[in-house]
Design a protein around this motif. Structure first.
Motif, PDB file in Angstrom:
ATOM      1  N   ASP A  68       0.842  -1.190   0.000  1.00  0.00           N
ATOM      2  CA  ASP A  68       0.000   0.000   0.000  1.00  0.00           C
ATOM      3  C   ASP A  68       0.882   1.248   0.000  1.00  0.00           C
ATOM      4  O   ASP A  68       1.770   1.388   0.842  1.00  0.00           O
ATOM      5  N   VAL A  69       0.626   2.171  -0.934  1.00  0.00           N
ATOM      6  CA  VAL A  69       1.471   3.357  -1.043  1.00  0.00           C
ATOM      7  C   VAL A  69       1.343   4.267   0.170  1.00  0.00           C
ATOM      8  O   VAL A  69       2.273   5.028   0.484  1.00  0.00           O
ATOM      9  N   ALA A  70       0.202   4.199   0.871  1.00  0.00           N
ATOM     10  CA  ALA A  70      -0.015   5.068   2.021  1.00  0.00           C
ATOM     11  C   ALA A  70       0.567   4.501   3.302  1.00  0.00           C
ATOM     12  O   ALA A  70       1.154   5.230   4.106  1.00  0.00           O
ATOM     13  N   THR A  71       0.454   3.189   3.504  1.00  0.00           N
ATOM     14  CA  THR A  71       0.866   2.583   4.775  1.00  0.00           C
ATOM     15  C   THR A  71       2.185   1.824   4.702  1.00  0.00           C
ATOM     16  O   THR A  71       2.768   1.518   5.747  1.00  0.00           O
ATOM     17  N   GLU A  72       2.651   1.521   3.485  1.00  0.00           N
ATOM     18  CA  GLU A  72       3.899   0.772   3.331  1.00  0.00           C
ATOM     19  C   GLU A  72       4.830   1.450   2.317  1.00  0.00           C
ATOM     20  O   GLU A  72       5.320   0.816   1.384  1.00  0.00           O
ATOM     21  N   PRO A  73       5.097   2.748   2.496  1.00  0.00           N
ATOM     22  CA  PRO A  73       5.883   3.486   1.489  1.00  0.00           C
ATOM     23  C   PRO A  73       7.295   2.951   1.318  1.00  0.00           C
ATOM     24  O   PRO A  73       7.831   2.964   0.207  1.00  0.00           O
ATOM     25  N   LYS A  74       7.926   2.491   2.392  1.00  0.00           N
ATOM     26  CA  LYS A  74       9.301   1.987   2.285  1.00  0.00           C
ATOM     27  C   LYS A  74       9.353   0.764   1.373  1.00  0.00           C
ATOM     28  O   LYS A  74      10.233   0.650   0.513  1.00  0.00           O
ATOM     29  N   ASP A  75       8.399  -0.154   1.539  1.00  0.00           N
ATOM     30  CA  ASP A  75       8.361  -1.352   0.696  1.00  0.00           C
ATOM     31  C   ASP A  75       8.059  -0.993  -0.751  1.00  0.00           C
ATOM     32  O   ASP A  75       8.587  -1.625  -1.681  1.00  0.00           O
ATOM     33  N   VAL A  76       7.205   0.016  -0.955  1.00  0.00           N
ATOM     34  CA  VAL A  76       6.910   0.468  -2.315  1.00  0.00           C
ATOM     35  C   VAL A  76       8.170   1.003  -2.978  1.00  0.00           C
ATOM     36  O   VAL A  76       8.500   0.634  -4.110  1.00  0.00           O
ATOM     37  N   ARG A  77       8.913   1.854  -2.271  1.00  0.00           N
ATOM     38  CA  ARG A  77      10.113   2.458  -2.847  1.00  0.00           C
ATOM     39  C   ARG A  77      11.183   1.419  -3.168  1.00  0.00           C
ATOM     40  O   ARG A  77      11.952   1.583  -4.122  1.00  0.00           O
ATOM     41  N   GLU A  78      11.227   0.345  -2.391  1.00  0.00           N
ATOM     42  CA  GLU A  78      12.189  -0.716  -2.669  1.00  0.00           C
ATOM     43  C   GLU A  78      11.782  -1.554  -3.885  1.00  0.00           C
ATOM     44  O   GLU A  78      12.605  -2.290  -4.427  1.00  0.00           O
ATOM     45  N   SER A  79      10.522  -1.429  -4.308  1.00  0.00           N
ATOM     46  CA  SER A  79       9.999  -2.231  -5.419  1.00  0.00           C
ATOM     47  C   SER A  79      10.026  -1.509  -6.757  1.00  0.00           C
ATOM     48  O   SER A  79       9.764  -2.124  -7.789  1.00  0.00           O
ATOM     49  N   ILE A  80      10.330  -0.211  -6.724  1.00  0.00           N
ATOM     50  CA  ILE A  80      10.170   0.584  -7.945  1.00  0.00           C
ATOM     51  C   ILE A  80      11.433   1.360  -8.291  1.00  0.00           C
ATOM     52  O   ILE A  80      12.355   1.487  -7.491  1.00  0.00           O
ATOM     53  N   SER A  81      11.396   1.883  -9.514  1.00  0.00           N
ATOM     54  CA  SER A  81      12.349   2.910  -9.919  1.00  0.00           C
ATOM     55  C   SER A  81      11.578   3.916 -10.758  1.00  0.00           C
ATOM     56  O   SER A  81      10.646   3.551 -11.479  1.00  0.00           O
ATOM     57  N   LEU A  82      11.944   5.179 -10.626  1.00  0.00           N
ATOM     58  CA  LEU A  82      11.241   6.260 -11.323  1.00  0.00           C
ATOM     59  C   LEU A  82      12.208   7.017 -12.216  1.00  0.00           C
ATOM     60  O   LEU A  82      13.250   7.482 -11.761  1.00  0.00           O
ATOM     61  N   ASN A 152      17.716  -4.053  -9.482  1.00  0.00           N
ATOM     62  CA  ASN A 152      16.703  -4.920 -10.109  1.00  0.00           C
ATOM     63  C   ASN A 152      15.284  -4.697  -9.576  1.00  0.00           C
ATOM     64  O   ASN A 152      14.617  -5.624  -9.115  1.00  0.00           O
ATOM     65  N   PRO A 153      14.769  -3.459  -9.635  1.00  0.00           N
ATOM     66  CA  PRO A 153      13.382  -3.235  -9.210  1.00  0.00           C
ATOM     67  C   PRO A 153      12.419  -3.952 -10.150  1.00  0.00           C
ATOM     68  O   PRO A 153      12.622  -3.932 -11.376  1.00  0.00           O
ATOM     69  N   PRO A 154      11.378  -4.585  -9.622  1.00  0.00           N
ATOM     70  CA  PRO A 154      10.438  -5.299 -10.496  1.00  0.00           C
ATOM     71  C   PRO A 154       9.518  -4.380 -11.291  1.00  0.00           C
ATOM     72  O   PRO A 154       8.923  -4.796 -12.281  1.00  0.00           O
ATOM     73  N   ILE A 155       9.408  -3.108 -10.848  1.00  0.00           N
ATOM     74  CA  ILE A 155       8.493  -2.160 -11.496  1.00  0.00           C
ATOM     75  C   ILE A 155       9.242  -0.870 -11.779  1.00  0.00           C
ATOM     76  O   ILE A 155       9.971  -0.359 -10.926  1.00  0.00           O
ATOM     77  N   ILE A 156       9.070  -0.331 -12.986  1.00  0.00           N
ATOM     78  CA  ILE A 156       9.703   0.940 -13.331  1.00  0.00           C
ATOM     79  C   ILE A 156       8.653   1.887 -13.895  1.00  0.00           C
ATOM     80  O   ILE A 156       7.807   1.501 -14.704  1.00  0.00           O
TER      81      ILE A 156
END
Length: 272
Positions: A68-82, A152-156
């Motif tokens: 969840d982007v609101a409650t789990e921002p750290k895990d989200v950031r580790e999963s993505i690249s912008l 190696n982020p799974p989502i970009i």
């Protein structure tokens, strides 16, 4: 991974009296290219900033890689690249030094090896020891994307990645994006270029005035209009066809120069 890589439900965002997003819903399947198509001001960048935890939504729920982007921002950031609209490379450093720097900032082992592998993957090995400031626009963008893949982020997220690029550089970046998806990376692409979405995307969502007005495959979207009548038309080559035919091979072999976005050859038709 089970389920969609991205799930967006009822996302809203306003800036004072300006209602930018007014209830956005869509899913993105893992390993696919999802194009968010819309004109300037449609809310594309705002939505990407919410999904990458840089902005908080006013309402709605969004999950990225199951977090969840609101409650789990750290895990989200580790999963993505912008990757934003303009290449964020240090032009004083060489291409290789840019990659090594990011690998060290991510506390990864063997940053030199990581840099060399990415230079090879993005056909930048020969230019690796040159300052990034000498790169062409397409090379800078490829370097920027390669920097985004460290770890190696799974989502970009690619926010209008070909803005300001000439036709040859656009084709280079398009091939890079296709290669990313073929390797299993999930790509959320925002663009205002119709041909870009048509060429790259597995699914296309049209964002207009803060809402998704249509979402589907290219075939599904084309089916919304009446079937075309078949008639003989003498097709004339487009200016892009002429340009790439004349300079395509020479441009690839010529020494790279700085590309001035203000003087670049227009990159196709825009949706305005």
């Amino acid at each position: 991974m089970f389920g969609p890589a991205l799930q967006v439900r009822g996302i809203e965002k306003s800036f004072k009296d300006l209602h930018v997003l007014q209830g956005v819903d869509f899913d993105v399947q893992a390993g696919s290219i999802f194009a968010l198509l819309g004109s300037n001001g449609a809310g594309k960048t705002t939505l990407v900033r919410i999904l990458s935890t840089l902005l908080s939504p006013d309402a709605g729920i969004a999950t990225v890689n199951g977090f969840d982007v609101a409650t789990e921002p750290k895990d989200v950031r580790e999963s993505i690249s912008l990757t934003g609209q303009f290449a964020a490379v240090d032009e004083v450093l060489t291409g290789r030094e840019n990659l090594v720097l990011i690998a060290k900032l991510r506390h990864l082992k063997h940053p030199g090896t990581i840099a060399d592998e990415l230079l090879a993957r993005f056909s930048l090995t020969e230019a690796g020891n040159r300052k990034a400031g000498t790169y062409s626009g397409g090379m800078r963008r490829r370097l920027d994307i390669s920097m985004s893949l460290i770890g190696n982020p799974p989502i970009i997220f690619l926010d209008e990645p070909t803005t300001g690029l000439d036709p040859q550089a656009r084709l280079e970046v398009w091939q890079t994006i296709k290669d990313l998806a073929n390797s299993g990376t999930t790509v959320l692409l925002t663009t205002q270029y119709l041909d870009e979405a048509e060429t790259l995307a597995d699914r296309i969502a049209i964002l207009h005035k803060g809402v998704i007005i249509q979402n589907g495959t290219l075939k599904e979207l084309k089916a919304l209009l009446p079937a075309a009548e078949v008639e003989y038309v003498e097709k004339q080559p487009s200016l892009e066809d002429v340009f790439l035919t004349l300079v395509g091979e020479d441009a690839a072999a010529a020494p790279d120069e700085n590309t001035d976005a203000a003087t670049a050859v227009p990159a196709g038709k825009e949706s305005r």
